[in-house]
Design a protein around this motif. Structure first.
Motif, PDB file in Angstrom:
ATOM      1  N   ILE A   1       1.713  -6.364  -7.628  1.00 54.98           N
ATOM      2  CA  ILE A   1       2.500  -5.670  -8.654  1.00 54.98           C
ATOM      3  C   ILE A   1       2.475  -6.447  -9.972  1.00 54.98           C
ATOM      4  CG2 ILE A   1       4.809  -4.823  -9.255  1.00 54.98           C
ATOM      5  CD1 ILE A   1       5.352  -4.596  -6.218  1.00 54.98           C
ATOM      6  N   PHE A   2       2.649  -7.770  -9.893  1.00 52.21           N
ATOM      7  CA  PHE A   2       2.776  -8.588 -11.099  1.00 52.21           C
ATOM      8  C   PHE A   2       1.447  -8.816 -11.817  1.00 52.21           C
ATOM      9  CE2 PHE A   2       6.959 -11.023  -9.966  1.00 52.21           C
ATOM     10  CZ  PHE A   2       7.635  -9.815 -10.039  1.00 52.21           C
ATOM     11  N   VAL A   3       0.366  -9.047 -11.063  1.00 51.26           N
ATOM     12  CA  VAL A   3      -0.906  -9.416 -11.698  1.00 51.26           C
ATOM     13  C   VAL A   3      -1.445  -8.306 -12.605  1.00 51.26           C
ATOM     14  CG1 VAL A   3      -3.319 -10.052 -11.288  1.00 51.26           C
ATOM     15  CG2 VAL A   3      -1.499 -11.150  -9.969  1.00 51.26           C
ATOM     16  N   PRO A   4      -1.415  -7.016 -12.187  1.00 51.78           N
ATOM     17  CA  PRO A   4      -1.850  -5.962 -13.123  1.00 51.78           C
ATOM     18  C   PRO A   4      -1.016  -5.937 -14.414  1.00 51.78           C
ATOM     19  CG  PRO A   4      -1.759  -5.093 -10.898  1.00 51.78           C
ATOM     20  CD  PRO A   4      -1.139  -6.444 -10.856  1.00 51.78           C
ATOM     21  N   ILE A   5       0.291  -6.239 -14.293  1.00 48.91           N
ATOM     22  CA  ILE A   5       1.144  -6.287 -15.490  1.00 48.91           C
ATOM     23  C   ILE A   5       0.705  -7.432 -16.393  1.00 48.91           C
ATOM     24  CG2 ILE A   5       3.513  -6.597 -16.328  1.00 48.91           C
ATOM     25  CD1 ILE A   5       4.478  -5.462 -13.630  1.00 48.91           C
ATOM     26  N   VAL A   6       0.426  -8.590 -15.774  1.00 41.29           N
ATOM     27  CA  VAL A   6      -0.031  -9.759 -16.533  1.00 41.29           C
ATOM     28  C   VAL A   6      -1.309  -9.433 -17.288  1.00 41.29           C
ATOM     29  CG1 VAL A   6      -1.011 -12.090 -16.263  1.00 41.29           C
ATOM     30  CG2 VAL A   6       1.104 -11.476 -15.069  1.00 41.29           C
ATOM     31  N   LYS A   7      -2.247  -8.751 -16.622  1.00 37.77           N
ATOM     32  CA  LYS A   7      -3.506  -8.383 -17.279  1.00 37.77           C
ATOM     33  C   LYS A   7      -3.260  -7.386 -18.413  1.00 37.77           C
ATOM     34  CE  LYS A   7      -6.444  -9.137 -13.211  1.00 37.77           C
ATOM     35  NZ  LYS A   7      -7.257  -8.476 -12.166  1.00 37.77           N
ATOM     36  N   THR A   8      -2.335  -6.437 -18.190  1.00 36.45           N
ATOM     37  CA  THR A   8      -1.998  -5.452 -19.224  1.00 36.45           C
ATOM     38  C   THR A   8      -1.428  -6.140 -20.463  1.00 36.45           C
ATOM     39  OG1 THR A   8      -1.504  -3.810 -17.526  1.00 36.45           O
ATOM     40  CG2 THR A   8      -0.650  -3.364 -19.709  1.00 36.45           C
ATOM     41  N   LEU A   9      -0.678  -7.213 -20.249  1.00 31.58           N
ATOM     42  CA  LEU A   9      -0.082  -7.957 -21.363  1.00 31.58           C
ATOM     43  C   LEU A   9      -1.098  -8.833 -22.088  1.00 31.58           C
ATOM     44  CD1 LEU A   9       3.238  -9.077 -19.591  1.00 31.58           C
ATOM     45  CD2 LEU A   9       3.035  -7.377 -21.412  1.00 31.58           C
TER      46      LEU A   9
ATOM     47  N   ILE B   1      11.026  -4.222 -20.672  1.00 33.79           N
ATOM     48  CA  ILE B   1      12.060  -5.243 -20.906  1.00 33.79           C
ATOM     49  C   ILE B   1      11.962  -5.793 -22.324  1.00 33.79           C
ATOM     50  CG2 ILE B   1      12.791  -7.583 -20.264  1.00 33.79           C
ATOM     51  CD1 ILE B   1      11.969  -6.869 -17.375  1.00 33.79           C
ATOM     52  N   SER B   2      10.722  -6.090 -22.733  1.00 41.96           N
ATOM     53  CA  SER B   2      10.518  -6.699 -24.050  1.00 41.96           C
ATOM     54  C   SER B   2       9.068  -6.501 -24.489  1.00 41.96           C
ATOM     55  CB  SER B   2      10.846  -8.191 -24.001  1.00 41.96           C
ATOM     56  OG  SER B   2      10.495  -8.840 -25.207  1.00 41.96           O
TER      57      SER B   2
ATOM     58  N   GLY C   1       0.813  -1.209   0.000  1.00 40.59           N
ATOM     59  CA  GLY C   1       0.000   0.000   0.000  1.00 40.59           C
ATOM     60  C   GLY C   1       0.849   1.264   0.000  1.00 40.59           C
ATOM     61  N   VAL C   2       1.887   1.279   0.836  1.00 34.47           N
ATOM     62  CA  VAL C   2       2.797   2.431   0.890  1.00 34.47           C
ATOM     63  C   VAL C   2       3.535   2.581  -0.435  1.00 34.47           C
ATOM     64  CG1 VAL C   2       4.834   3.401   2.035  1.00 34.47           C
ATOM     65  CG2 VAL C   2       3.077   2.268   3.385  1.00 34.47           C
ATOM     66  N   TYR C   3       4.013   1.473  -0.968  1.00 37.33           N
ATOM     67  CA  TYR C   3       4.764   1.506  -2.218  1.00 37.33           C
ATOM     68  C   TYR C   3       3.883   2.005  -3.364  1.00 37.33           C
ATOM     69  CZ  TYR C   3       8.302   0.005  -5.585  1.00 37.33           C
ATOM     70  OH  TYR C   3       9.259  -0.016  -6.568  1.00 37.33           O
ATOM     71  N   ASN C   4       2.636   1.580  -3.359  1.00 36.24           N
ATOM     72  CA  ASN C   4       1.684   2.035  -4.375  1.00 36.24           C
ATOM     73  C   ASN C   4       1.429   3.539  -4.249  1.00 36.24           C
ATOM     74  OD1 ASN C   4      -0.155   1.835  -6.493  1.00 36.24           O
ATOM     75  ND2 ASN C   4      -1.865   1.382  -5.132  1.00 36.24           N
ATOM     76  N   LEU C   5       1.347   4.009  -2.997  1.00 34.21           N
ATOM     77  CA  LEU C   5       1.135   5.433  -2.729  1.00 34.21           C
ATOM     78  C   LEU C   5       2.279   6.275  -3.302  1.00 34.21           C
ATOM     79  CD1 LEU C   5      -0.995   7.157  -1.196  1.00 34.21           C
ATOM     80  CD2 LEU C   5       0.492   6.991   0.816  1.00 34.21           C
ATOM     81  N   MET C   6       3.477   5.702  -3.280  1.00 32.40           N
ATOM     82  CA  MET C   6       4.656   6.406  -3.802  1.00 32.40           C
ATOM     83  C   MET C   6       4.757   6.340  -5.326  1.00 32.40           C
ATOM     84  SD  MET C   6       7.510   5.036  -1.136  1.00 32.40           S
ATOM     85  CE  MET C   6       7.606   5.625   0.552  1.00 32.40           C
ATOM     86  N   GLY C   7       3.888   5.539  -5.938  1.00 31.62           N
ATOM     87  CA  GLY C   7       3.972   5.351  -7.393  1.00 31.62           C
ATOM     88  C   GLY C   7       4.857   4.190  -7.775  1.00 31.62           C
ATOM     89  N   GLY C   8       5.167   3.331  -6.794  1.00 28.28           N
ATOM     90  CA  GLY C   8       6.086   2.217  -7.037  1.00 28.28           C
ATOM     91  C   GLY C   8       5.557   1.180  -7.996  1.00 28.28           C
TER      92      GLY C   8
ATOM     93  N   VAL D   1       7.408  -0.104 -11.353  1.00 27.92           N
ATOM     94  CA  VAL D   1       7.783  -1.502 -11.645  1.00 27.92           C
ATOM     95  C   VAL D   1       7.090  -1.970 -12.922  1.00 27.92           C
ATOM     96  CG1 VAL D   1       7.698  -3.887 -10.820  1.00 27.92           C
ATOM     97  CG2 VAL D   1       8.243  -2.049  -9.225  1.00 27.92           C
ATOM     98  N   SER D   2       5.828  -1.578 -13.090  1.00 28.01           N
ATOM     99  CA  SER D   2       5.079  -1.977 -14.291  1.00 28.01           C
ATOM    100  C   SER D   2       5.761  -1.458 -15.560  1.00 28.01           C
ATOM    101  CB  SER D   2       3.649  -1.444 -14.206  1.00 28.01           C
ATOM    102  OG  SER D   2       2.926  -1.818 -15.347  1.00 28.01           O
ATOM    103  N   SER D   3       6.159  -0.190 -15.552  1.00 21.59           N
ATOM    104  CA  SER D   3       6.833   0.374 -16.735  1.00 21.59           C
ATOM    105  C   SER D   3       8.191  -0.277 -16.943  1.00 21.59           C
ATOM    106  CB  SER D   3       6.995   1.887 -16.584  1.00 21.59           C
ATOM    107  OG  SER D   3       7.810   2.199 -15.469  1.00 21.59           O
ATOM    108  N   LEU D   4       8.851  -0.618 -15.827  1.00 20.59           N
ATOM    109  CA  LEU D   4      10.162  -1.275 -15.896  1.00 20.59           C
ATOM    110  C   LEU D   4      10.032  -2.660 -16.533  1.00 20.59           C
ATOM    111  CD1 LEU D   4      12.931  -0.196 -14.828  1.00 20.59           C
ATOM    112  CD2 LEU D   4      12.598  -1.706 -12.859  1.00 20.59           C
TER     113      LEU D   4
END
Length: 438
Positions: free
Chosen positions: A359-367, A325-326, A307-314, A318-321
């Motif tokens: 962090i990972f699941v939203p990236i998976v859905k975006t892909l 990658i590819s 929650g804190v990391y998300n508040l910071m934009g983390g 990570v998603s953009s990072l």
């Protein structure tokens, strides 16, 4: 009190390194993961946003712990605790003699079959490995099985609770990723049994290529009365599995309701067997309280930290990072699997799921990938971490009950072929996602 540190000015990259560097230091000094995550979360939110931001974190924690499906976790843990204390597992192992004995390596094969049934009854691994370490390992060593093969079968088979429904790993993933746990159980069914089949095939191939690894099959005539007695040990566990999984897959009951059915079934089994007592119930409940308390506290700490990391934009960082990658989704997923594999060498699976999946699941859905398939893939990855050095928990569970002449080094060496089979299973799931069909 206002914010003392401007994390926006520092930048999310250096802040991420600072946050997780502090976590590593606190873990290395021996602080429990639950306290580490909670302490880091509180430190960063107070320094960066002040006390007024704390309700944002407490609301996230409340959302995590008030989920009705979470009730199934203590139920399945209670089932495992009662199995630990009853003779059900011992009778189940003896009953497997009815289908074993005619092939070389039959005791190792029946150990894997027992592992699958126990996994389908409880969904956790610790007690299962200890039970098999007490029941199956001494028998295989006494009969002349290769020591490395016997150790590997017990550890790998005992870890199947991660994959075989009703896996608690799948439940925690479902809660964290906000996906249907019923769908996860259905999707994990074939991969779980596929992995068990790999273990059986490996054992049979090894013992037939090298007959010295297992004694020759011996078929002793068995009186009908003894067969009936052994069969009784098979009926109750199978009925519990059928009622628990059948009620879920048949749409009769939710996962939470099915977990209560399972507890009732195991409790009734102990009464029928004459093993029930108030002491038995109290000790099972205390073990459940200890295990679930650990899971809940790790969940609270990890939820607060994310929650804190998300508040910071983390999470956006990570998603953009990751997506940078590819352009190939498979490469991104492989990187995620590598991160999970490294984390699995140092952290508990509960912490890994609760820290990384938001962090990972939203990236998976975006892909454009299926989060249910990814959940099964995550569980298969955790299978590898349970066996891998330096901190594979399966090895330590077995060491606690193994003969004194078996060292941790011996155990990890014995697990290498089974880790290779798990990696093969991960590769197949990546290549053929339809294996995790639901």
């Amino acid at each position: 009190m206002h914010a003392l540190v401007d994390f926006a000015a520092i930048g999310i990259g250096p802040t991420t390194i600072l946050m997780f560097g502090l976590m590593v230091i606190l873990l290395l000094v021996g602080m429990p993961l639950a306290l580490v995550t909670l302490l880091v979360a509180l430190s960063f939110i107070l320094l960066g946003y002040g006390p007024a931001a704390i309700p944002l974190i407490t609301s996230r924690i409340y959302t995590f712990v008030e989920n009705f499906v979470f009730v199934s976790v203590p139920m399945f843990v209670l089932m495992a605790a009662m199995l630990d204390r009853s003779g059900i597992a011992r009778d189940l192992f003896d009953a497997m003699k009815l289908i074993g004995g005619r092939v070389r390596g039959s005791v190792a094969v029946q150990t894997i079959f027992v592992s699958v049934i126990l996994a389908a009854m409880s969904g956790i691994i610790g007690g299962e490995i200890i039970l098999l370490g007490l029941l199956a390992l001494p028998q295989m060593l006494r009969l002349g099985y290769n020591r490395n093969l016997a150790i590997g079968v017990v550890c790998a088979g005992g870890s199947l609770g991660t994959m075989v429904p009703p896996s608690i790993v799948l439940i925690i993933y479902g809660l964290t990723a906000n996906v249907s746990i019923g769908d996860l159980f259905t999707a994990a069914f074939v991969p779980g049994f596929m992995l068990a089949a790999f273990y059986v095939a490996y054992v049979l191939i090894r013992v037939y290529l090298n007959p010295t690894m297992a004694p020759p099959p011996t078929v002793e005539p068995m009186p009908l009365a003894q067969k009936a007695r052994l069969l009784k040990g098979l009926i109750l566990p199978i009925l519990v599995v059928v009622f628990v999984l059948g009620s879920i897959y048949g749409g009769i009951a939710s996962v939470t309701e099915a977990s209560a059915v399972g507890v009732g079934g195991v409790l009734l089994s102990t009464i029928v067997r004459g093993e029930f007592s108030w002491r038995f119930l109290r000790e099972s409940a205390m073990q459940t309280l200890s295990t679930v308390g650990m899971i809940v506290w790790i969940g609270i700490g990890a939820t607060a930290l994310v929650g804190v990391y998300n508040l910071m934009g983390g999470i956006r960082f990570v998603s953009s990072l990751m997506t940078g990658i590819s352009d190939n989704p498979t490469i991104v997923v492989l990187v995620m699997m590598a991160i999970l594999f490294v984390l699995g060498a140092f952290l508990d699976w509960v912490g890994i799921a609760l820290l990384t999946m938001p962090i990972f699941v939203p990236i998976v859905k975006t892909l454009g990938l299926d989060p249910v398939w990814f959940g099964v893939l995550f569980c298969m990855n955790m299978q590898v971490s349970f066996l891998s050095p330096p901190f594979g928990p399966a090895a330590f569970y077995l060491k606690s009950v193994a003969p004194k002449d078996i060292s941790l080094g011996d155990i990890f060496k014995s697990l290498a072929p089974f880790i290779a089979l798990q990696v093969l299973a991960v590769g197949l799931l990546l290549t053929f996602p339809s294996i995790a069909h639901y």
